[in-house]
Design a protein around this motif. Structure first.
Motif, PDB file in Angstrom:
ATOM      1  N   THR A 137     -15.253  77.430 108.745  1.00 23.01           N
ATOM      2  CA  THR A 137     -16.563  77.416 109.720  1.00 23.01           C
ATOM      3  C   THR A 137     -16.796  78.526 110.266  1.00 23.01           C
ATOM      4  OG1 THR A 137     -16.891  76.282 111.750  1.00 23.01           O
ATOM      5  CG2 THR A 137     -14.636  76.662 111.254  1.00 23.01           C
ATOM      6  N   PRO A 174     -15.162  78.317 114.757  1.00 25.24           N
ATOM      7  CA  PRO A 174     -13.757  77.721 115.030  1.00 25.24           C
ATOM      8  C   PRO A 174     -13.461  77.152 116.189  1.00 25.24           C
ATOM      9  CG  PRO A 174     -13.765  80.020 115.097  1.00 25.24           C
ATOM     10  CD  PRO A 174     -15.125  79.852 114.677  1.00 25.24           C
ATOM     11  N   TRP A 229     -13.694  73.390 116.501  1.00 20.96           N
ATOM     12  CA  TRP A 229     -12.667  72.558 115.859  1.00 20.96           C
ATOM     13  C   TRP A 229     -11.301  72.822 116.234  1.00 20.96           C
ATOM     14  CZ3 TRP A 229     -14.079  69.204 112.253  1.00 20.96           C
ATOM     15  CH2 TRP A 229     -15.580  69.217 111.678  1.00 20.96           C
ATOM     16  N   ARG A 230     -10.981  73.497 117.315  1.00 18.67           N
ATOM     17  CA  ARG A 230      -9.751  73.643 118.016  1.00 18.67           C
ATOM     18  C   ARG A 230      -9.178  72.387 118.693  1.00 18.67           C
ATOM     19  NH1 ARG A 230      -7.961  78.505 116.197  1.00 18.67           N
ATOM     20  NH2 ARG A 230      -9.452  80.156 116.542  1.00 18.67           N
ATOM     21  N   LEU A 233      -7.596  76.319 110.195  1.00 13.16           N
ATOM     22  CA  LEU A 233      -8.732  77.046 110.467  1.00 13.16           C
ATOM     23  C   LEU A 233      -9.134  78.181 109.810  1.00 13.16           C
ATOM     24  CD1 LEU A 233      -9.585  76.214 114.332  1.00 13.16           C
ATOM     25  CD2 LEU A 233     -10.328  75.063 112.342  1.00 13.16           C
ATOM     26  N   LYS A 271     -12.096  81.209 108.035  1.00 13.45           N
ATOM     27  CA  LYS A 271     -13.411  81.918 108.286  1.00 13.45           C
ATOM     28  C   LYS A 271     -14.314  81.143 106.955  1.00 13.45           C
ATOM     29  CE  LYS A 271     -12.253  86.231 110.592  1.00 13.45           C
ATOM     30  NZ  LYS A 271     -12.378  87.781 110.388  1.00 13.45           N
TER      31      LYS A 271
END
Length: 244
Positions: free
Chosen positions: A89, A92, A95-96, A116, A118
């Motif tokens: 993504t 990020p 999505w943490r 997670l 890049k």
């Protein structure tokens, strides 16, 4: 008690994920249906749980179109089923919440269930029936297929914030086994009809969905779904919503 229905479509595998050993807190996130089946997606028109074999013994593609809530809920439930969740993504921070939901190891490090990364190619880990992988590609409305599912028990989910005219020519949308659509403006709903071959009544239905409404598309499949959430999911994701 309503009987669970599956969204698996003709010609698709109906293999379901096995039972995994995960933290009890993760199992508490989702109330399993009475019947053995796949992952709960939501409820049908009569309140019956609807499931789909998202983690299954063949390479699988799926697409979500709409807000991040839907994609994050699917990811959270995949974690609860024992899957590894990799997210590539450009945002990020969005999505943490999944990293926090996975918890910490005894030495205070994040549990490596969520990874997670890049938006760049990398070597996808080996997957098996005991360790399936949900790879989430959050790369905009016209994603490049950097991580096509090539092996059983790998599912690649493409998260599209909206429908772009160029998305219809990509492998992600053309070969998806399951597509989940949230409410779309009229122009995008008409675009979806051209991509996936449905008629004007369905176009109108798409434009009128509530925030908790989803349409599941597949081979000979058009299934309205109402998203549902448990108390612990609400603590992690907040209330059901159409936007991000």
């Amino acid at each position: 008690m309503s009987r669970t229905r599956t969204l698996d479509t003709p010609g698709n595998s109906t293999g379901t994920a096995p039972e995994f050993l995960v933290r009890p807190e993760m199992l508490d996130l989702v109330s399993p249906p009475g019947d053995r089946g796949g992952m709960i997606i939501g409820a049908g028109p009569n309140g019956e749980p609807l499931t789909a074999s998202i983690l299954r013994p063949e390479p699988t593609r799926m697409v979500t179109v709409g807000g991040l809530y839907l994609a994050r809920q699917i990811a959270l439930r995949a974690m609860a089923a024992g899957a590894w969740v990799h997210i590539v993504t450009g945002r990020p921070g969005a999505w943490r919440v999944l990293e926090r939901a996975a918890g910490l190891t005894p030495d205070g490090k994040p549990v490596p269930v969520v990874n997670l990364r890049k938006l760049a190619p990398y070597d996808v880990p080996r997957v098996t029936e005991e360790s399936p992988l949900l790879l989430i590609h959050d790369g905009g409305a016209v994603p490049q297929e950097m991580f096509p599912p090539r092996v059983p028990w790998q599912t690649t989910m493409y998260v599209l914030p909206y429908l772009h005219p160029q998305a219809g020519s990509g492998a992600a949308t053309n070969t998806a086994d399951l597509i989940l659509l949230q409410r779309l403006p009229l122009q995008q709903a008409q675009l979806a009809a051209r991509f996936w071959y449905f008629g004007q009544p369905q176009v109108q239905h798409l434009t009128q969905l509530k925030d908790d409404g989803v349409i599941a598309l597949g081979d000979n499949l058009w299934e309205p779904i109402t998203l549902v959430t448990g108390a612990k999911e609400r603590e992690i994701l907040g209330p059901i919503r159409r936007g991000d």
